[in-house]
Design a protein around this motif. Sequence first.
Motif, mmCIF file in Angstrom:
data_model
loop_
_atom_site.group_PDB
_atom_site.id
_atom_site.type_symbol
_atom_site.label_atom_id
_atom_site.label_comp_id
_atom_site.label_asym_id
_atom_site.label_seq_id
_atom_site.Cartn_x
_atom_site.Cartn_y
_atom_site.Cartn_z
ATOM 1 N N GLU A 299 20.377 52.260 20.438
ATOM 2 C CA GLU A 299 21.724 51.152 20.330
ATOM 3 C C GLU A 299 20.952 50.083 20.227
ATOM 4 O O GLU A 299 21.997 49.175 19.639
ATOM 5 C CB GLU A 299 21.770 51.103 21.519
ATOM 6 N N LEU A 300 19.474 49.548 20.613
ATOM 7 C CA LEU A 300 19.019 48.297 20.044
ATOM 8 C C LEU A 300 19.297 47.625 19.132
ATOM 9 O O LEU A 300 19.197 47.656 18.211
ATOM 10 C CB LEU A 300 17.525 48.203 20.412
ATOM 11 N N GLU A 301 19.792 46.358 19.401
ATOM 12 C CA GLU A 301 19.637 45.584 17.953
ATOM 13 C C GLU A 301 19.010 45.147 17.009
ATOM 14 O O GLU A 301 17.745 44.404 18.026
ATOM 15 C CB GLU A 301 20.695 44.195 18.572
ATOM 16 N N LYS A 302 18.986 44.914 15.804
ATOM 17 C CA LYS A 302 17.859 45.268 15.115
ATOM 18 C C LYS A 302 17.591 43.570 14.934
ATOM 19 O O LYS A 302 18.431 43.179 14.503
ATOM 20 C CB LYS A 302 18.143 46.013 14.074
ATOM 21 N N GLU A 303 16.201 43.596 16.136
ATOM 22 C CA GLU A 303 15.448 41.440 15.195
ATOM 23 C C GLU A 303 14.482 41.886 14.713
ATOM 24 O O GLU A 303 13.569 42.544 15.103
ATOM 25 C CB GLU A 303 15.672 40.874 16.263
ATOM 26 N N GLY A 304 14.853 40.126 14.419
ATOM 27 C CA GLY A 304 12.750 40.523 13.495
ATOM 28 C C GLY A 304 12.917 38.019 13.679
ATOM 29 O O GLY A 304 13.642 37.899 13.392
ATOM 30 N N ILE A 305 11.508 38.328 12.989
ATOM 31 C CA ILE A 305 11.007 37.156 12.941
ATOM 32 C C ILE A 305 10.433 37.410 11.289
ATOM 33 O O ILE A 305 9.011 37.862 11.466
ATOM 34 C CB ILE A 305 10.667 36.344 13.874
ATOM 35 N N PHE A 306 10.531 36.185 10.387
ATOM 36 C CA PHE A 306 9.465 35.618 9.385
ATOM 37 C C PHE A 306 8.164 35.241 9.729
ATOM 38 O O PHE A 306 8.392 33.958 10.583
ATOM 39 C CB PHE A 306 9.804 35.095 8.376
ATOM 40 N N ILE A 307 6.906 35.555 9.440
ATOM 41 C CA ILE A 307 5.817 35.207 9.975
ATOM 42 C C ILE A 307 5.214 34.265 9.378
ATOM 43 O O ILE A 307 3.860 33.850 9.613
ATOM 44 C CB ILE A 307 5.082 35.913 10.868
ATOM 45 N N GLY A 308 5.749 33.771 8.287
ATOM 46 C CA GLY A 308 5.713 32.831 7.244
ATOM 47 C C GLY A 308 4.058 32.870 5.914
ATOM 48 O O GLY A 308 3.236 32.210 5.837
ATOM 49 N N ALA A 309 4.497 34.830 5.928
ATOM 50 C CA ALA A 309 3.106 35.305 5.374
ATOM 51 C C ALA A 309 3.859 36.191 4.602
ATOM 52 O O ALA A 309 4.960 36.454 4.891
ATOM 53 C CB ALA A 309 2.275 35.948 5.852
ATOM 54 N N TYR A 310 3.103 36.819 2.979
ATOM 55 C CA TYR A 310 3.673 37.516 2.177
ATOM 56 C C TYR A 310 3.022 38.535 2.340
ATOM 57 O O TYR A 310 1.840 38.604 2.435
ATOM 58 C CB TYR A 310 3.842 36.207 0.751
ATOM 59 N N ALA A 311 3.078 39.505 1.612
ATOM 60 C CA ALA A 311 2.273 40.841 1.075
ATOM 61 C C ALA A 311 2.887 40.913 -0.094
ATOM 62 O O ALA A 311 3.409 41.234 -0.851
ATOM 63 C CB ALA A 311 2.674 42.218 2.349
ATOM 64 N N ILE A 312 1.727 41.418 -0.966
ATOM 65 C CA ILE A 312 1.593 41.515 -2.532
ATOM 66 C C ILE A 312 1.980 43.568 -2.314
ATOM 67 O O ILE A 312 1.157 44.091 -2.047
ATOM 68 C CB ILE A 312 0.137 41.553 -3.101
ATOM 69 N N ASN A 313 3.273 44.103 -3.336
ATOM 70 C CA ASN A 313 2.982 44.788 -3.230
ATOM 71 C C ASN A 313 2.559 45.895 -4.292
ATOM 72 O O ASN A 313 2.193 44.598 -5.713
ATOM 73 C CB ASN A 313 4.827 45.476 -3.845
ATOM 74 N N PRO A 314 1.162 46.175 -4.239
ATOM 75 C CA PRO A 314 0.471 47.406 -5.411
ATOM 76 C C PRO A 314 1.074 47.854 -6.701
ATOM 77 O O PRO A 314 0.310 47.986 -7.618
ATOM 78 C CB PRO A 314 -0.699 47.928 -4.288
ATOM 79 N N MET A 315 2.306 47.922 -6.963
ATOM 80 C CA MET A 315 3.528 48.585 -7.443
ATOM 81 C C MET A 315 3.339 48.205 -8.759
ATOM 82 O O MET A 315 3.263 47.999 -9.794
ATOM 83 C CB MET A 315 4.043 49.807 -7.150
ATOM 84 N N THR A 316 3.701 46.406 -7.985
ATOM 85 C CA THR A 316 4.717 45.421 -9.061
ATOM 86 C C THR A 316 4.257 44.220 -8.815
ATOM 87 O O THR A 316 5.170 43.788 -10.125
ATOM 88 C CB THR A 316 7.036 45.575 -7.929
ATOM 89 N N GLY A 317 3.205 44.408 -7.907
ATOM 90 C CA GLY A 317 2.167 42.983 -7.994
ATOM 91 C C GLY A 317 3.640 41.623 -7.350
ATOM 92 O O GLY A 317 3.311 40.292 -7.413
ATOM 93 N N ASN A 318 4.823 42.207 -7.123
ATOM 94 C CA ASN A 318 6.131 41.331 -6.039
ATOM 95 C C ASN A 318 5.582 40.963 -5.135
ATOM 96 O O ASN A 318 4.510 41.571 -3.859
ATOM 97 C CB ASN A 318 7.474 41.980 -6.416
ATOM 98 N N LYS A 319 5.848 40.270 -4.958
ATOM 99 C CA LYS A 319 5.497 39.093 -3.082
ATOM 100 C C LYS A 319 6.658 39.437 -2.886
ATOM 101 O O LYS A 319 7.437 38.931 -2.644
ATOM 102 C CB LYS A 319 5.012 37.430 -3.354
ATOM 103 N N VAL A 320 6.249 39.712 -0.873
ATOM 104 C CA VAL A 320 7.633 39.886 -0.004
ATOM 105 C C VAL A 320 7.492 39.455 1.264
ATOM 106 O O VAL A 320 5.995 39.597 1.868
ATOM 107 C CB VAL A 320 7.912 41.540 -0.297
ATOM 108 N N PRO A 321 8.384 38.960 1.712
ATOM 109 C CA PRO A 321 7.926 38.229 2.727
ATOM 110 C C PRO A 321 7.179 39.075 3.959
ATOM 111 O O PRO A 321 7.974 40.242 3.888
ATOM 112 C CB PRO A 321 9.014 37.315 3.721
#
Length: 820
Positions: A299-321
């Motif tokens: 039931e808990l409302e999903k909450e989150g926060i950006f931590i200022g860093a990025y990860a690289i998807n090894p399949m696409t090379g894309n940068k995601v937050p």
Amino acid sequence: MDIKYDFAEIESKWQSYWEKQGQHHVTEDSDKEKYYLLEMFPYPSGKLHMGHVRNYSIGDVLARYKTMKGFNVLHPMGWDSFGLPAENAAIKHGIHPDPWTRENIASMRDQLKTLGLSYDWQREEGTCLPEYYHWTQWLFLQLYKMGLAYKKKAAVNWCPSCNTVLANEQVIDGHCERCDSVVDKKDLEQWFFKITDYAQRLLDDIDKLGGWPNKVKIMQENWIGRSEGVEITFTTEDGELLPVFTTRHDTVFGVTYMVLAPEHPMVAKLIRGSAYEKPVQEFIRKVSRLSNIDRTSSELEKEGIFIGAYAINPMTGNKVPIWITNYVLYEYGTGAVMGVPAHDSRDFDFAHKYNHQIIPVIAPLNWDGSEFAAAFEEDGVMVNSGQFDGMPNREAMVKMADYMEAKGIGKRVVNYRLRDWLISRQRYWGAPIPIVYCEKCGEQPVNETDLPVLLPVDVEFKPTGESPLKTSPTFAKTTCPVCGGEAIREMDTMDTFVCSSWYFLRYCDAHNPEQAFDREKVDYWMPVDQYIGGVEHAILHLMYARFFTKALHDRGLVTVDEPFANLLTQGMVLKEGTKMSKTKGNVVSPEDIIKRFGADTARLFILFAAPPERDLEWNDTAVEGCYRFLNRVWRLSTQLMELADTAAKMPDQLSADEKELQRTVHTAIKKVGEDISERFNFNTAISAIMEMVNSISDYANKDGVSAAVLSEALDTLLLLLSPFAPHISEELWHLAGHHTSIHKESWPQYQPALLVVDHIEIVVQVNGKIKGRLVVENGLTSEQLQQKVSADQRYQEWLGGKSVVKIIAIPGRLVNIAVK
RNA sequence: GCGGGAGUGGCGGAAUGGCAGACGCACCAGCCUUAGGAGCUGGCGGGAAACCGUGUGGGUUCAAGUCCCGUCUCCCGCACCA
């Protein structure tokens, strides 16, 4: 004979007779087939309740029946006697747990004995006795030596009211299994058993448990919670590795963000010194303030926060937050999750709230390319996924996993929901963990020859929440088993579920002072052929006992690797539709019932009122009904036994009435035997006995009875009744002139030829509706039956002017005429 | 949400696809008795009847409480497990 049915006198008389005779004591006997019957041993609260009566009555019927069938039956009883209530009583009333427990055991043993259960009391054991926990500790050391017992610091479940940690399995909906308090998380150094090493075997071997209820097997399967997937290694911009576990690696091209659990160690690293440090820490504090229940509630409302860093998807090379959220669990998988909003409903919600991009990578059938209104979690065809486009996603799953493994960016893994078993308890009344800590040599196991590590007596029980063991001036100080220098004992005791994970082995050799059990004896008796207990132990106790058995098997201590071949889970005893409990004030005391009606009545009612697996509604007037039934048996038996004559020879020619009685008797033998052994349907077994009593009574009311036929009927009645109502059967058996115990008799055998009747009634149906009945000779074929029906004078009337399409004649049952 | 189980007279419960309600409780009538919280005999799903009845709607079948599909209610287990 005209004697009153004095159940009180009869019951105590035979109970002490059986005890004096040592009637229920067994030893290994290679000439007989063994049968190990076990009911879950109770915690000695001091008061027997109806749940116990039900559990043990069911067991006793089986034990006595199997004995009569010629098996060598092991049927033991003992006490799961460590545990919190004794310690709480000590704190409250200042009585030491040891004498308190012993008194409770004594009074509960007395109560059990009034039920007339066929236990081999010589094998009685109590887990709180040094002679028992000596070997619990020894077994701990065996697991320790196998690398299956280890200590680690972890966020563990803490019950603030019991003042101790709990295993995962003991937390129900975020509450303590025992006291219902809300459970907290605490970071503590604790002892664990590595049950996860056995996850796959515990899962696989569920297939071996043919005699277990499906329900329990499914519950265990779910609890183990195996899932297959791929661990994909994402990296941070700085090249730090961030593996995620996913079962949907086919959606990896659709990743638009990554989420870490707030506790993930990488979080602190990534935010250090950045502008995000403060708000992220604030968010983490907010999440950690949540109780365990809220935290894991869907039931808990999903909450989150950006931590200022990025990860690289090894399949696409894309940068995601990279984000952190309140819904990712650190304990499961890698504590990191890839966010694929297009194909996961949780991610979809989260993406909507925080405006993450939604990239569809699996196309639904006939998809027109429009935006998704919800996450698409079904199968489809790959899109936006590079070289995998156009493949069905199931195929892509295989291809992508191969690709990731080949490129070294991912590997197939299996994850389990099952966690290691936390066995430390910060309490006094349990088996001390046999470990010492030496400054020089570190953590060391106590020498096996120095066991048992006894619980000290010089302790104080104070309501401070501190383990009383710590108040002992003598317990902690010891010497190191390696260097002989000063050392300190482990102060935690073991979870009581450890003690109950091997008690069925100890029964095989209950008082062996030299070892936990003799291998040969255990190999003779194990596995338990029939285990009986409440379904509330479906996961905890039954899983732990299976784990223990497998570990001991691997250690070469036992041959079996599954402890319980067959399991029967009995339902609860209810009153007014709810479980009996003190707070509801709807408790019916077994003692009162036994005092008023006797143990035989209590047993009979509880077995008659419902089949064992179902919940049972207590009904006082129905109890009286059972009491009246036993009185009827008593009257019938005592009045007729003068007319009966065991020595009389069966006449060559029987009258119709005699044949009829004989047939009822043999039908009952068959039915009662099958109901007990094949279906555990004691209720229908008892009703067959009741029918038999009705028949005997009808027969006796007629003029002139055959002494032989009557004698067979009466003897059989007592034999069939004896597993259910052992005292009255024994008394009547002796009154009828027998000189040995009825419980040493063989189970009667029925003669199939006597079950057959000469004439039977056949039902005539037209289009499935009953139109008439017809008495015919037994054994007619289908054709003969059809002829009988069409020759009947009512035939045209039955047809009602319609024309016959087809006639189905089932021999022995009915004739159905299909008309148009 | 997922998984499992269960819905049958006033009640507890019976029914290898083949007479729904065995057996018992409660209730009713009669007998016995000074008395009945004892015992014995009989009755006891609904309906005057034809018939209708196993939560509910379909289906398969000569025949369904039982098998299949849908649906409702209740109970149990798991539950943000990636």
